[in-house]
Design an enzyme around this catalytic site. Structure first.
Site, short mmCIF file in Angstrom:
data_model
loop_
_atom_site.label_atom_id
_atom_site.label_comp_id
_atom_site.label_asym_id
_atom_site.label_seq_id
_atom_site.Cartn_x
_atom_site.Cartn_y
_atom_site.Cartn_z
N GLY A 265 42.93 42.44 35.85
CA GLY A 265 44.10 42.92 36.59
C GLY A 265 45.16 43.63 35.79
N GLY A 266 44.94 43.81 34.48
CA GLY A 266 45.97 44.46 33.66
C GLY A 266 46.29 45.87 34.10
CG ASP A 284 35.58 42.12 39.66
OD1 ASP A 284 35.95 42.84 38.71
OD2 ASP A 284 34.56 41.39 39.61
CB CYS A 381 36.58 50.04 26.59
SG CYS A 381 35.50 48.79 27.30
#
Length: 443
Positions: A265-266, A284, A381
């Protein structure tokens, strides 16, 4: 009295080594994340800050250099049958060859810890470490040239071969970079405090700013965890690479936004704090991760924030058309190896192929649910071109109404643009995670 004090110190050191053995065992055999296991032990045990620093250093050194350490152990010993003895050898080798240590002290202490694990193994551990220390140069010279880079830098050979194809001119620098240490980064909520107030707080808690990107600060220590602003959520852990993916979403007031792979949730929180969307839907596929998102919603209380259980490859299930979609894709995670070094030993080349297929399915579902004129920020990432540039090439060819938009990236951040305008957050950034970001508009 002095003798008793020394015995107590030796016992404490032995107990810490046993904890490190268990942590590494949990990471390598139970497949638990290193940061989670470290935090778990720190919450249960009353370590001093010096002890915490030592434990973190040893665990990370072992994991980051695992292939090379195991090579030395295999060359210097017969088959190590007991798992915890092998972890002890790994810890000791890490201290001998990668950390500033008294070699004789390391070997002696390993023998004492071995007695606790299995008293019959102490002599074996002592002899094995002496052999490895004495013969390291010989063992190094015996590494085959075609496997040397992978063993010395502890990368699986299939990944070395892949990096040579993707980055023939600087693959070695990339490999070396992601074996270096990571740094704590936090983002403060600019709606709750000014930059000046935040920096003043950091000075008050004796924390140095190492680097910053807008509201994201890389810090010299973890003292901020003991502050009220961290406890109440006015400052949260976030990397600047992740923040830049959110920033480039550039949400306008009232727009309908999707964070498709949102947990924990960042990035959803950053969207809500940086912009004023009419509605943010965060999804999600896993129920336990949706629970984390709901906890975030309850903590901050944003009325324009919805949490849904949904497969990101089936966004049409939401029955909503979106102005902006953030696709921070499931990926190989090679860009976060500084923080999660164990990931490299779990991956296979087939994993990357399967991830690429999943990323395509997620994007295609997002495209169907994007309004005309709407925009997608695609991010990962990882620095694997199969998961980034090659996917963007595929999307642009398949969907002729898509165009790549320019990204907003501060000059202090080193990026490498691909042929389409997507940006790799370069390995040359000492502090930031390796990331790829591309922004596309549906015309």
């Amino acid at each position: 009295m002095v003798k008793n004090k020394k015995l107590t110190e030796n016992k404490m050191a032995g107990n810490i080594k046993l904890d490190i053995i268990n942590i590494i065992d949990d990471i390598l055999y139970e497949k638990k994340y290193s940061n989670i296991q470290l935090n778990y032990y720190f919450s249960k045990k009353n370590y001093t800050q010096k002890e915490k620093t030592f434990i973190i250093s040893v665990v990370n050194t072992v994991i980051k250099n695992l292939i090379y350490i195991d090579y030395l152990i295999e060359k210097g010993t017969r088959n190590v049958k007991k798992r915890k003895i092998k972890q002890l050898l790994r810890i000791s080798a890490a201290q001998l060859f990668f950390m500033e240590s008294d070699n004789a002290g390391v070997i002696f202490e390993a023998g004492e810890v071995a007695k606790i694990i299995n008293e019959h193994q102490a002599g074996f551990v002592n002899a094995a470490l002496k052999t490895i220390l004495k013969s390291k140069e010989k063992f190094d010279n015996e590494i085959p040239m075609d496997k040397r880079e992978g063993i010395i830098l502890s990368y699986p050979q299939w990944l070395v071969n892949k990096l040579k194809i993707d980055y023939p001119d600087n693959y070695l620098e990339i490999m070396e970079s992601y074996k270096k240490r990571s740094y704590l980064s936090v983002r403060f909520d600019k709606n709750k405090m000014t930059k000046e107030k935040f920096e003043k707080l950091l000075k008050e808690i004796n924390t140095e700013v190492l680097f910053s990107v807008d509201e994201v600060y890389y810090l010299s220590n973890a003292n901020i965890f003991d502050t009220e602003i961290y406890r109440n959520g006015e400052a949260v852990i976030q990397d600047a690479s992740s923040y830049l993916a959110v920033k480039n979403l550039a949400v306008k007031d009232g727009e309908i936004v999707l964070d498709a792979c949102a947990a924990p949730g960042g990035k959803s929180l950053a969207i809500l704090q940086l912009f004023n969307p009419g509605k943010l839907i965060s999804t999600d596929i896993h129920e336990h991760k949706v629970k984390l998102l709901k906890e975030l919603k309850n903590k901050y209380g944003y009325g324009n924030f919805q949490v849904r259980l949904n497969d990101a490859a089936q966004i049409e299930n939401l029955e909503v058309k979106f102005d902006k979609i953030l696709l921070d894709m499931p990926c190989s995670g090679l860009g976060v190896l500084r923080k999660k070094p164990e990931k490299i030993y779990e991956l296979t080349s087939n994993d990357i192929k399967n991830l690429k297929k999943l990323q395509k399915r997620i994007f295609e579902s997002a495209y169907k649910c994007l309004k005309n004129g709407g925009e997608i920020v695609y991010s990962t990432c990882t620095f694997s071109k199969n998961e980034n540039t090659n996917n963007i090439r595929y999307f642009l060819k398949k969907y002729e109404d898509l165009e790549i938009l320019d990204l907003e990236v501060p000059e202090s951040v080193e990026i490498v643009k691909d042929e389409f305008g997507g940006a790799y957050i370069s390995y040359e950034n000492k502090y930031m995670d390796g990331f790829y970001i591309a922004k596309l508009r549906k015309n």
